[in-house]
Design an enzyme around this catalytic site. Sequence first.
Site, PDB file in Angstrom:
ATOM      1  N   SER A  55       2.393  -3.129  -2.850  1.00  0.00           N
ATOM      2  CA  SER A  55       3.666  -2.442  -2.635  1.00  0.00           C
ATOM      3  C   SER A  55       3.906  -2.046  -1.181  1.00  0.00           C
ATOM      4  O   SER A  55       5.037  -1.803  -0.792  1.00  0.00           O
ATOM      5  CB  SER A  55       3.771  -1.204  -3.531  1.00  0.00           C
ATOM      6  OG  SER A  55       2.836  -0.222  -3.138  1.00  0.00           O
ATOM      7  N   LYS A  90       2.985   5.545  -0.080  1.00  0.00           N
ATOM      8  CA  LYS A  90       4.387   5.123   0.039  1.00  0.00           C
ATOM      9  C   LYS A  90       5.042   5.850   1.217  1.00  0.00           C
ATOM     10  O   LYS A  90       4.519   6.835   1.724  1.00  0.00           O
ATOM     11  CB  LYS A  90       5.185   5.476  -1.227  1.00  0.00           C
ATOM     12  CG  LYS A  90       4.702   4.843  -2.508  1.00  0.00           C
ATOM     13  CD  LYS A  90       5.065   3.386  -2.590  1.00  0.00           C
ATOM     14  CE  LYS A  90       4.690   2.774  -3.929  1.00  0.00           C
ATOM     15  NZ  LYS A  90       3.279   2.445  -4.069  1.00  0.00           N
TER      16      LYS A  90
END
Length: 82
Positions: A3, A40
Amino acid sequence: GMSMRDAGILDGDLVGVHRSREARDGQIVVARLDDAITIKRLEHRPAGVRLLPRNRAHAPIVVAADADFSIEGLYCGLLRQG
């Protein structure tokens, strides 16, 4: 996972983390959401917090107001084997 591929963080990398409970908008953070840990990019919005991947194949994570959420630290580098 992959990701954060477009930020240069790949599956299997060891990441360096500066422990901090606070982060600015746009910083890459290590966050705990319920029982999961993730890396993230942090985005503060009037409606709340989102955790953004750096790979278009992955969807942003919208942090619910009642979620068990905390910032565990700031990403500061990585080590890659090979």
